[in-house]
Write a protein that holds these residues in place. Structure first.
Motif, mmCIF file in Angstrom:
data_model
loop_
_atom_site.group_PDB
_atom_site.id
_atom_site.type_symbol
_atom_site.label_atom_id
_atom_site.label_comp_id
_atom_site.label_asym_id
_atom_site.label_seq_id
_atom_site.Cartn_x
_atom_site.Cartn_y
_atom_site.Cartn_z
ATOM 1 N N LYS A 108 0.829 -1.209 0.000
ATOM 2 C CA LYS A 108 0.000 0.000 0.000
ATOM 3 C C LYS A 108 0.862 1.257 0.000
ATOM 4 O O LYS A 108 0.553 2.253 -0.661
ATOM 5 C CB LYS A 108 -0.956 -0.020 1.196
ATOM 6 N N VAL A 116 -12.819 -0.994 -3.656
ATOM 7 C CA VAL A 116 -12.734 -0.494 -2.282
ATOM 8 C C VAL A 116 -11.766 -1.332 -1.455
ATOM 9 O O VAL A 116 -10.945 -0.808 -0.690
ATOM 10 C CB VAL A 116 -14.126 -0.466 -1.626
ATOM 11 N N SER A 117 -11.834 -2.644 -1.623
ATOM 12 C CA SER A 117 -11.001 -3.532 -0.809
ATOM 13 C C SER A 117 -9.540 -3.557 -1.266
ATOM 14 O O SER A 117 -8.642 -3.780 -0.461
ATOM 15 C CB SER A 117 -11.566 -4.955 -0.836
ATOM 16 N N GLU A 118 -9.293 -3.307 -2.550
ATOM 17 C CA GLU A 118 -7.929 -3.436 -3.071
ATOM 18 C C GLU A 118 -7.132 -2.141 -3.051
ATOM 19 O O GLU A 118 -5.903 -2.168 -3.178
ATOM 20 C CB GLU A 118 -7.962 -3.971 -4.507
ATOM 21 N N ASN A 173 -6.133 1.894 -1.482
ATOM 22 C CA ASN A 173 -5.901 2.557 -0.198
ATOM 23 C C ASN A 173 -5.746 4.058 -0.441
ATOM 24 O O ASN A 173 -5.049 4.481 -1.363
ATOM 25 C CB ASN A 173 -4.631 2.001 0.454
ATOM 26 N N GLN A 225 -16.940 -3.109 -5.059
ATOM 27 C CA GLN A 225 -16.455 -3.685 -3.804
ATOM 28 C C GLN A 225 -15.001 -4.123 -3.914
ATOM 29 O O GLN A 225 -14.217 -3.971 -2.969
ATOM 30 C CB GLN A 225 -17.347 -4.865 -3.385
ATOM 31 N N ARG A 226 -14.640 -4.662 -5.067
ATOM 32 C CA ARG A 226 -13.249 -5.070 -5.254
ATOM 33 C C ARG A 226 -12.328 -3.854 -5.195
ATOM 34 O O ARG A 226 -11.253 -3.896 -4.581
ATOM 35 C CB ARG A 226 -13.064 -5.788 -6.590
#
Length: 361
Positions: free
Chosen positions: A2, A65-67, A69, A62-63
């Motif tokens: 990240k 948002v999760s992947e 930063n 959703q992917r």
């Protein structure tokens, strides 16, 4: 990782500011992945000097948002809002907007320009690609792993070669073996050609059947986390003729001359010339390929390109191919290709399949 993405974005924001742009629209899938970690293939990244926003739709929201930063993710309703309108809604009034020109078609460009009204769209090329030119340790590890998969798959596949099999059958076996070992698809459509068809630098496997004395040219690669390998090996099925052996020896000598010259600071032009000198001094000069190689990473072919006139000086962290070739129409061709990473003191070779010429039967 990240923190890595944050550093990449910060470097891009510095470039945007230096160009006088208030916004850069990033559309290339590989570039978005490089900057954000997003693994989907339907998104647009809006980068200003102070903020980064990703536009996607319900399939990937959703992917994303999760992947990602420190990136705002906006879900666009594709049925009721155009991409240009969404960009305008998020970015507001911007007078100087950069667009990745090579990743937009004319219709997309015109539609976005219309939606942004007074904004001036500035075509930008190679901004993110210039950042990708030098690979970090993680990127090199991914390419090294992909090259290792390709090495192993080739060794298994060569053991299956037999007289009478077709180019297509052998190519399918090689692709299967790479994916069996963890490759996500293939780096590109595998090139696997017999006999006189090996003189086609980028030919497609067909129904040609292998016979004793035939050339075999195999150019292929594996993929790990989006990063690609790219290796070529050339063989003869049985005992080579004197001319076949001479062609192979010439290409191998040209590759060695280039590899021996790899160091930070040498220009792409001069490195290409090292191999070109060997090829031009041979009886096969008129059949020599024009360029020596290219950068390798998320793209199969990316900067730097090793060809005449390119004055880019190699830097530690460049991952490049070294792939001289000779292609004689109606007779056959030989290409040898290695993937290397430029180091402070020379290079590290990432591909390790033996360069044997004689193969069976």
């Amino acid at each position: 990782m990240k923190n890595t993405y944050s550093k990449r974005l910060a470097r891009l924001q510095e470039l945007i500011t230096s160009l006088g742009d208030e916004l850069l629209i990033v559309q290339g899938f590989e570039n978005i992945s490089y900057l954000s970690g997003f693994s989907g293939n339907a998104a647009t990244l809006l980068v200003t000097p102070s903020k980064v926003t990703m536009i996607t739709d319900y399939r990937y929201y959703q992917r994303a948002v999760s992947e990602t930063n420190n990136i705002e993710v906006v879900k666009r309703d594709r049925d009721n809002e155009t991409l240009g309108a969404c960009i305008a809604r998020i970015a507001g009034t911007k007078l100087h907007v950069g667009c990745e020109a090579v990743h937009f078609n004319v219709a997309q460009w015109q539609a976005i320009a219309c939606e942004l009204n007074a904004a001036k769209l500035n075509p930008r090329t190679d901004l993110v690609e210039s950042l990708r030119r030098i690979k970090d340790a993680n990127e090199i590890d991914f390419i090294r792993e992909a090259a290792g998969i390709a090495d192993s798959a080739l060794a298994h596949t060569l053991a299956q070669v037999k007289t009478g099999m077709s180019e297509r059958d052998l190519a399918i076996e090689l692709d299967y073996q790479m994916q069996l070992r963890g490759s996500k698809g293939t780096s590109f459509n595998t090139i696997l050609l017999f006999a006189e068809r090996s003189a086609l630098p980028h030919g497609s496997p067909g129904d040609k059947q292998l016979r004793e004395g035939d050339f075999i040219l195999i150019d292929f690669g594996a993929v790990v986390n989006g990063y690609r390998s790219d290796m070529t090996r050339s063989y003869v099925w049985g005992q080579p003729s004197a001319q076949q052996q001479a062609i192979f020896d010439t290409v191998q000598a040209a590759q060695r001359a280039a590899l021996d010259a790899v160091m930070p600071g040498i220009t792409a032009h001069d490195l290409n010339a090292k191999a070109h000198e060997v090829l031009q001094a041979s009886p096969f000069a008129q059949y020599a390929g024009e360029g020596l190689g290219h950068g390798l990473g998320l793209f199969l072919h990316e900067i730097p390109f090793l060809k005449p006139g390119v004055q880019y000086q190699l830097e530690a962290g460049n991952v490049i191919t070294i792939e001289p070739g000779i292609y004689i129409p109606d007779f056959g061709g030989v290409r040898l290709e290695e993937d290397i990473v430029v180091t402070e003191n020379g290079y590290e070779c990432l591909t390790h399949a033996p360069q044997q010429f004689i193969l069976g039967p």
